[in-house]
Write a protein that holds these residues in place. Structure first.
Motif, PDB file in Angstrom:
ATOM      1  N   ALA A   1      68.761  -8.674  39.831  1.00 32.92           N
ATOM      2  CA  ALA A   1      69.852  -8.427  40.777  1.00 32.92           C
ATOM      3  C   ALA A   1      71.210  -8.604  40.112  1.00 32.92           C
ATOM      4  CB  ALA A   1      69.714  -9.372  41.971  1.00 32.92           C
ATOM      5  N   ILE A   2      71.409  -9.704  39.417  1.00 36.40           N
ATOM      6  CA  ILE A   2      72.734  -9.940  38.867  1.00 36.40           C
ATOM      7  C   ILE A   2      73.038  -8.972  37.728  1.00 36.40           C
ATOM      8  CG2 ILE A   2      71.958 -11.829  37.348  1.00 36.40           C
ATOM      9  CD1 ILE A   2      75.448 -11.303  38.893  1.00 36.40           C
TER      10      ILE A   2
ATOM     11  N   PRO B   1      78.507 -19.796  41.098  1.00 35.36           N
ATOM     12  CA  PRO B   1      78.481 -19.142  42.410  1.00 35.36           C
ATOM     13  C   PRO B   1      77.239 -18.265  42.603  1.00 35.36           C
ATOM     14  CG  PRO B   1      80.676 -19.002  41.507  1.00 35.36           C
ATOM     15  CD  PRO B   1      79.809 -19.595  40.435  1.00 35.36           C
TER      16      PRO B   1
ATOM     17  N   GLU C   1      54.822 -13.611  38.786  1.00 31.04           N
ATOM     18  CA  GLU C   1      55.455 -14.570  39.688  1.00 31.04           C
ATOM     19  C   GLU C   1      54.403 -15.299  40.505  1.00 31.04           C
ATOM     20  OE1 GLU C   1      59.796 -13.765  39.641  1.00 31.04           O
ATOM     21  OE2 GLU C   1      58.610 -15.217  40.747  1.00 31.04           O
TER      22      GLU C   1
ATOM     23  N   LEU D   1      69.421 -17.523  48.806  1.00 24.03           N
ATOM     24  CA  LEU D   1      68.564 -16.389  49.161  1.00 24.03           C
ATOM     25  C   LEU D   1      67.100 -16.680  48.857  1.00 24.03           C
ATOM     26  CD1 LEU D   1      70.621 -13.346  47.839  1.00 24.03           C
ATOM     27  CD2 LEU D   1      70.222 -13.988  50.207  1.00 24.03           C
TER      28      LEU D   1
ATOM     29  N   PRO E   1      81.132 -13.646  44.548  1.00 27.84           N
ATOM     30  CA  PRO E   1      81.247 -14.803  43.660  1.00 27.84           C
ATOM     31  C   PRO E   1      82.594 -14.889  42.963  1.00 27.84           C
ATOM     32  CG  PRO E   1      79.112 -13.781  43.375  1.00 27.84           C
ATOM     33  CD  PRO E   1      79.892 -12.902  44.302  1.00 27.84           C
TER      34      PRO E   1
ATOM     35  N   TRP F   1      77.139  -9.464  44.798  1.00 30.14           N
ATOM     36  CA  TRP F   1      76.824 -10.205  43.592  1.00 30.14           C
ATOM     37  C   TRP F   1      77.978 -10.431  42.639  1.00 30.14           C
ATOM     38  CZ3 TRP F   1      72.147  -8.908  45.767  1.00 30.14           C
ATOM     39  CH2 TRP F   1      71.133  -9.859  45.626  1.00 30.14           C
TER      40      TRP F   1
ATOM     41  N   PHE G   1      74.432 -18.628  41.104  1.00 24.90           N
ATOM     42  CA  PHE G   1      73.285 -19.532  41.214  1.00 24.90           C
ATOM     43  C   PHE G   1      73.125 -19.998  42.645  1.00 24.90           C
ATOM     44  CE2 PHE G   1      70.506 -22.983  40.917  1.00 24.90           C
ATOM     45  CZ  PHE G   1      71.117 -24.098  41.460  1.00 24.90           C
ATOM     46  N   ARG G   2      74.235 -20.382  43.250  1.00 25.75           N
ATOM     47  CA  ARG G   2      74.168 -20.863  44.627  1.00 25.75           C
ATOM     48  C   ARG G   2      73.699 -19.764  45.569  1.00 25.75           C
ATOM     49  NH1 ARG G   2      78.650 -24.860  46.655  1.00 25.75           N
ATOM     50  NH2 ARG G   2      77.463 -26.706  46.100  1.00 25.75           N
ATOM     51  N   LEU G   3      74.201 -18.566  45.294  1.00 31.34           N
ATOM     52  CA  LEU G   3      73.799 -17.425  46.111  1.00 31.34           C
ATOM     53  C   LEU G   3      72.300 -17.200  45.999  1.00 31.34           C
ATOM     54  CD1 LEU G   3      74.591 -14.875  47.761  1.00 31.34           C
ATOM     55  CD2 LEU G   3      74.860 -13.698  45.589  1.00 31.34           C
TER      56      LEU G   3
ATOM     57  N   TYR H   1      84.969 -16.295  45.366  1.00 30.77           N
ATOM     58  CA  TYR H   1      84.629 -17.706  45.540  1.00 30.77           C
ATOM     59  C   TYR H   1      85.166 -18.527  44.393  1.00 30.77           C
ATOM     60  CZ  TYR H   1      81.891 -21.939  46.287  1.00 30.77           C
ATOM     61  OH  TYR H   1      81.505 -23.232  46.488  1.00 30.77           O
TER      62      TYR H   1
ATOM     63  N   ILE I   1      65.759 -16.934  45.915  1.00 35.84           N
ATOM     64  CA  ILE I   1      65.219 -16.241  44.755  1.00 35.84           C
ATOM     65  C   ILE I   1      65.495 -16.983  43.450  1.00 35.84           C
ATOM     66  CG2 ILE I   1      65.201 -13.935  45.734  1.00 35.84           C
ATOM     67  CD1 ILE I   1      67.874 -13.410  44.471  1.00 35.84           C
ATOM     68  N   TYR I   2      65.881 -18.239  43.570  1.00 37.66           N
ATOM     69  CA  TYR I   2      66.058 -19.036  42.360  1.00 37.66           C
ATOM     70  C   TYR I   2      64.735 -19.089  41.606  1.00 37.66           C
ATOM     71  CZ  TYR I   2      66.619 -23.275  39.532  1.00 37.66           C
ATOM     72  OH  TYR I   2      66.641 -24.185  38.510  1.00 37.66           O
ATOM     73  N   ASP I   3      64.821 -18.988  40.284  1.00 39.69           N
ATOM     74  CA  ASP I   3      63.629 -19.044  39.441  1.00 39.69           C
ATOM     75  C   ASP I   3      62.710 -17.839  39.656  1.00 39.69           C
ATOM     76  OD1 ASP I   3      60.818 -21.230  38.843  1.00 39.69           O
ATOM     77  OD2 ASP I   3      62.199 -20.337  37.399  1.00 39.69           O
ATOM     78  N   THR I   4      63.302 -16.656  39.884  1.00 40.85           N
ATOM     79  CA  THR I   4      62.490 -15.439  39.977  1.00 40.85           C
ATOM     80  C   THR I   4      63.109 -14.355  39.105  1.00 40.85           C
ATOM     81  OG1 THR I   4      63.757 -14.482  41.770  1.00 40.85           O
ATOM     82  CG2 THR I   4      61.909 -15.896  42.385  1.00 40.85           C
TER      83      THR I   4
ATOM     84  N   ASP J   1      70.007 -19.292  45.033  1.00 36.24           N
ATOM     85  CA  ASP J   1      69.270 -20.405  45.621  1.00 36.24           C
ATOM     86  C   ASP J   1      69.211 -20.241  47.132  1.00 36.24           C
ATOM     87  OD1 ASP J   1      69.554 -23.946  45.959  1.00 36.24           O
ATOM     88  OD2 ASP J   1      67.830 -22.812  45.238  1.00 36.24           O
TER      89      ASP J   1
ATOM     90  N   ILE K   1      76.049  -3.797  46.797  1.00 37.38           N
ATOM     91  CA  ILE K   1      75.460  -4.710  45.825  1.00 37.38           C
ATOM     92  C   ILE K   1      76.550  -5.386  44.995  1.00 37.38           C
ATOM     93  CG2 ILE K   1      74.031  -4.822  43.755  1.00 37.38           C
ATOM     94  CD1 ILE K   1      72.215  -2.822  44.905  1.00 37.38           C
TER      95      ILE K   1
ATOM     96  N   SER L   1      69.730 -27.287  42.994  1.00 38.27           N
ATOM     97  CA  SER L   1      68.933 -26.271  43.678  1.00 38.27           C
ATOM     98  C   SER L   1      68.105 -26.917  44.778  1.00 38.27           C
ATOM     99  CB  SER L   1      68.027 -25.544  42.697  1.00 38.27           C
ATOM    100  OG  SER L   1      66.749 -26.127  42.701  1.00 38.27           O
ATOM    101  N   SER L   2      67.583 -26.081  45.642  1.00 42.48           N
ATOM    102  CA  SER L   2      66.758 -26.621  46.716  1.00 42.48           C
ATOM    103  C   SER L   2      65.335 -26.891  46.239  1.00 42.48           C
ATOM    104  CB  SER L   2      66.743 -25.647  47.898  1.00 42.48           C
ATOM    105  OG  SER L   2      66.567 -24.329  47.426  1.00 42.48           O
ATOM    106  N   THR L   3      65.012 -26.395  45.037  1.00 46.60           N
ATOM    107  CA  THR L   3      63.673 -26.670  44.501  1.00 46.60           C
ATOM    108  C   THR L   3      63.785 -27.182  43.067  1.00 46.60           C
ATOM    109  OG1 THR L   3      63.563 -24.364  43.802  1.00 46.60           O
ATOM    110  CG2 THR L   3      62.480 -24.924  45.876  1.00 46.60           C
TER     111      THR L   3
END
Lengths: 279, 427, 294
Positions: A147-148, A128, B28, A136, C30, C26, A130-132, C33, A138-141, A134, C22, B91-93
């Motif tokens: 954040a998490i 979940p 980044e 947003l 989830p 986060w 991950f989907r969030l 969900y 910010i995947y791969d950052t 993605d 927050i 993922s989208s990328t």
């Protein structure tokens, strides 16, 4: 607190010896880890784990550093851990202050919310979140990880800090309020200094947890350059080749930061982890 | 605690955090910016030291051949890749090219439409000719190609030459000869077979081979596909009549479940055990000073009238369906499948490659023996946990482990596996 | 005064605003969900399909679920009692002025700082049946019969893994009790001495009761950690041999990630959450009572 010794010297010495033995036995796994890191892998394959090394070699550390790419991964671990740590301590101290010293509707609900989150096996949140992330973008950052981690650790930190803050007598705060101090001022000038011991204790644990975390980068990071040291160590465990000395050397290197934090903040522990029965 | 100290400490910490965060952002940008270059992202699970090195060189070769293109190559630990791929594909990328296993594992994603149809690449690069029918079949679903097989290795019974010589033993070819060899070794105080079953797949290997030798590869594959029953008398026979005696007579080392497959090697290296049913990659982990002592023979034939099946897992590459830059992805894929790249891999890694245009003389004697072994097979399987679904593999392998510890419970365990099979394959 | 009142009333909410926000986005989001997912069948790729209670029904008929559950319960029992006893004992011993106090305290706390992966790895070596230290020592002193495959024998594998968790935890509990001992009222102790109470009586009737709040915290943390246990099992046994050391968090992970059954995995975590909930609610009602009295 001085201990009144009621036992004869002989008995005390014996007990002390016992303590030393127990402590050393307790440390055996750590010693084994150190010895193994100084051996060569073929040596282990040929002669097993628990033999004194025939020759000492620091090669495995060099291998772990290079092959494991640790010089790239360790900075990443810091980039992820430090901001998360600072943010989560900061935010949870805000929340904890409110929960500790104010009577308002919903205070147990919010407290329960934070405590409840710590009960969850976080693995179920992997996809979940991950989907969030993605969604947003910010995947791969690094941001995704920070954040998490910040969010998830809020639960435990709020729990501990609230209990600690409750030990500060309300009169001090009332006095400041009467003096005309703003709420933020009270929080910053009075509460925070008093909470330092607790911060130190939590910081060590949090640093260890976040630094050693392994599953979140797996799912949220795609590019090797951004991976933390835990992913780098996993790569040392190859598909077909398992070089134990390199693996353990890498793991020991990765332990150094957490060990350093622990040693540095040690003195605050004893005071800091008291939960509700100090002062 | 003095306020001033507290303030300064806080300032230090906060500025450190900000600084670090800033450095993070800089990194980044540097990572994603290729300064006007085109970017290809490639994630692989070749995490062992040698393959990793070879791949790094391949990346350089590709960039030389394609000026103006930058490859972002990330290596992920082999086991972890299986989890990470779930993120990659949704993922989208996604990365542009990914390594993966042939067989059921690839089918799973193909059936869900997550993998790009690359029949055009196969056509253009001429792979329909330079790859054997077997490999082509492995990559094809419903007449279209989705997968590029890259390299493979064989499984066999590896043995210590010196131990065999010591007791005047020749590599057995039939099952009776094999049992005789085991008896002789045992009589001389040597445990015939070493094995480390902590991660279970080494036990599954024994099931694969015994089942294929006793009942034939066709039955075996149908069992993998869920079309046959686990409690079929033929399967029971495999466990009770062939596997159980091996375990009960003490032909395997004690406590195999305590050891990972590599941790079981020392027993063979120091002469306490003599044989290991394993893939050729055992050479990578064997102690360097003893690696020339090992050789292999084909898993013994039990029934000469049954077709010969062998395990030869194949690894390869594919392109996720929703990549942003399909043209570049296909270019990279063509690079991986080319004879030149394949030959490089064959030479450097001593792996067997799939492109037939590669000159077989690049293979050393050991590899050529392996190629012969597989060429002589009637059927090539991908290995238990790649031929059947992940969930059935998980349950099956647990079943094998339970059987290993309770050799008298074959029927009960197989009965439960059959219930699982029905549950999983008829949903 | 109304301005102040308003400020006072709004303040907690303002303080809580950002953390709660927050957290909601986060974690709580989830989490909810995944609770929803427990009512679906989802392989992680195609859209989830609603299946109602099917996952839960399947769960109640799942052998491995019950094995995992009983393993977790065993974990709770051992993980709660042994560290408390040992941790308290160590705290009592190390509370005085003993030479090398820092060394001892650090030594016992050190395992906590090591990553679980390192711990799991090293202990796997210690447990190695042929070459490991434990069996070698047992054989050296003639206790061959006790030597066994610590991680391969289904009868002892769970205890072997829990032992590692306990090894880590004792130092942590010790530190908590050391802190607690600082605040034990010395006057009460002197008073009881004057009354002629023996050391044992002093311990059970004066010191222990004052440590009660810490004991409650330790119990709660222990239970929660036992239910969340994952890394050690994952590194040392993967839940094997054939599920003997399976724990709920591990089982959930395998179902969700290995077997592509996200919905089923979510159902397991719902059950986990509900079990923890019982303990947390107990804890919350207790402190709510205490705090309204104190």
């Amino acid at each position: 607190m001085a201990k009144k010794s009621e036992l004869p010297l002989f008995l005390r010495a014996l007990l002390y010896l016992l303590l030393i033995i127990v402590t050393l036995v307790w440390l055996v796994p750590v010693i084994v880890a150190l010895i193994t890191s100084l051996r060569t892998n073929d040596d282990i394959l040929l002669r097993g784990f628990l033999v004194l090394p025939k020759s000492i070699s620091l090669q495995s550390f060099a291998d772990a550093w290079n092959r494991g790419g640790l010089q790239y991964y360790i900075p990443n671990s810091f980039i992820i851990t430090i901001p998360s740590l600072v943010l989560t301590l900061f935010l949870s101290s805000l929340g904890a202050y409110a929960l500790a010293h104010f009577r308002f509707r919903g205070r147990y609900f919010f407290y329960f919310m934070f405590v409840g989150g710590t009960m969850l096996p976080f693995q179920i949140l992997l996809l979940p979140v991950f989907r969030l992330s993605d969604a947003l973008g910010i995947y791969d950052t690094y941001i995704a990880l920070i954040a998490i981690h910040t969010a998830f650790q809020l639960g435990f930190c709020t729990f501990v800090l609230r209990n600690y803050m409750m030990t500060v007598p309300g009169q001090i705060l009332e006095a400041a309020r009467i003096d005309g101090c703003s709420e933020i001022g009270i929080w910053w000038k009075i509460m925070m200094p008093l909470t330092i011991p607790s911060f130190a204790a939590i910081a060590t644990l949090e640093f260890t947890w976040i630094f050693n975390d392994y599953l979140w980068p797996l799912i949220l990071i795609r590019t090797a350059e951004k991976m933390p040291v835990t992913s780098g160590l996993a790569i040392l465990q190859g598909q077909y080749v398992q070089d134990w000395t390199v693996i353990i050397s890498g793991a020991l290197i990765a332990t150094v930061p957490t060990l350093a934090v622990f040693i540095f903040l040690q003195r605050y522990f004893i005071e800091g982890l008291t939960l509700g029965s100090n002062k | 605690m003095s306020k001033r100290i507290m303030l300064s400490v806080t300032l230090v910490i906060v500025s450190a955090a900000l600084l670090i965060g800033f450095i993070g952002c800089q990194k980044e940008e540097a990572a994603t910016q290729a300064a006007g270059q085109e970017v290809v992202v490639y994630n692989s699970y070749w995490s062992d030291p040698e393959p990793k090195r070879v791949e790094a060189e391949l990346m350089d070769m590709f960039e030389e051949q394609n000026p103006g293109v930058k490859i972002i190559h990330s290596t992920v630990a082999h086991e972890d890749f299986k989890q990470a791929i779930r993120a990659y594909l949704t993922s989208s990328t996604p990365p542009d090219v990914l390594t993966w296993f042939a067989g059921n594992r690839a089918r799973f994603f193909i059936d869900k439409g997550l993998i790009m149809d690359i029949s055009d690449v196969w056509e253009e690069a001429g792979w329909n000719d330079s790859y054997s029918k077997g490999f082509r079949a492995l990559s094809t679903v419903d007449g279209k190609q989705y997968f590029l097989p890259g390299n493979w290795y064989w499984w066999a019974v590896y043995y210590s030459k010196s131990t065999f010589e010591k007791y005047d033993i020749d590599p057995p070819e039939t099952w009776d000869e094999f049992i005789a060899v085991c008896d002789k070794l045992k009589a001389n105080g040597v445990t015939p077979i070493t094995i480390g079953t902590k991660y279970r797949w080494t036990a599954a290997a024994w099931f694969d081979y015994l089942n294929m030798r006793v009942n034939g590869p066709e039955f075996h594959i149908n069992l993998m596909l869920g079309k046959e029953s686990y409690d079929d008398p033929r399967v029971v026979k495999v466990l009770n009549d062939y596997w159980r005696p091996l375990i009960d007579k003490g032909y395997f080392i004690d406590d195999p479940a305590s050891y990972t497959w590599a941790e079981a090697i020392p027993f063979m290296a120091n002469g306490q055990a003599a044989m290991y049913l394993m893939g050729d990659f055992i050479r990578d982990s064997y102690p360097a000073e003893k690696v020339d002592d090992i050789d292999f023979f084909r898993f013994p034939i039990i029934d000469p009238s049954v077709p010969v099946g062998e395990d030869a897992p194949t690894d390869g590459y594919f392109i996720p369906a929703n990549v942003q830059n399909p043209e570049m992805a296909k270019d990279l894929l063509e690079f991986f499948g080319s004879a030149e790249t394949q030959e490089f891999i064959a030479k450097e890694l001593k792996r067997l490659v799939t492109n037939n245009d590669v000159d077989p003389s690049v293979y050393n004697a050991n590899q050529q023996k392996g190629v012969e072994l597989i060429n002589g097979a009637d059927y090539v399987a991908q290995f238990y946990d790649r031929d059947t679904t992940p969930e059935m593999a998980d349950k099956g392998m647990n079943g094998f482990m339970e059987f290993w510890a309770n050799t008298d419970k074959a029927e009960e365990i197989l009965g439960r596996l059959e219930a699982d099979r029905k549950d999983l394959f008829t949903e | 005064m109304t301005g102040n009142r308003l400020r006072y009333n709004l303040t907690p909410y303002l303080f809580l605003a950002v953390p709660v926000l927050i957290y909601m986005i986060w974690v709580i989001g989830p989490m909810l969900y995944s609770f929803y997912l427990s009512f679906t069948s989802w392989d992680g790729f195609s859209p989830p399909q609603f299946v109602g209670l099917k996952n839960f029904i399947r769960l109640f008929n799942d052998r491995v679920f019950y094995i995992s559950l009983s393993n977790n319960i065993e974990w709770i029992i051992l993980f709660m009692t042994i560290p408390i006893v040992l941790g308290l004992a160590l705290a009592m011993v190390l509370n005085g002025n003993i030479p090398g106090e820092k060394f001892f305290k650090s030594s016992f706390f050190m395992p906590m700082v090591l990553s679980l992966v390192v711990c799991g790895l090293v202990w796997s070596w210690l447990y190695n049946p042929a070459f490991g230290l434990i069996n070698s020592v047992l054989r050296a002193v003639g206790l061959d019969g006790l030597a066994r495959g610590w991680l391969s024998d289904p009868k002892v594998v769970m205890e072997s893994v829990i032992a590692v968790a306990i090894w880590r935890q004792v130092g942590y509990v010790m530190v908590l009790y050391l802190a607690g001992l600082q605040s034990v009222d010395p006057d009460l102790i002197s008073a009881s001495k004057v009354d002629g109470a023996s050391a044992i009586q002093r311990f059970f009737h004066v010191i222990l009761p004052q440590l009660a709040p810490i004991t409650v915290i330790v119990i709660v943390i222990s239970i929660v950690d036992s239910l969340r246990a994952f890394d050690l099992v994952s590194v040392m046994t993967r839940g094997g041999p054939f599920n003997s050391s399976s724990v709920l968090a591990n089982y959930m992970y395998i179902q969700a990630f290995n077997n592509y059954r996200m919905g089923y995995g979510a159902a397991i975590s719902v059950i986990l959450f509900l079990i923890s909930l019982v303990f947390i609610l107990f804890y919350l009602t207790r402190i709510a009572k205490e705090e309204s009295n104190g």
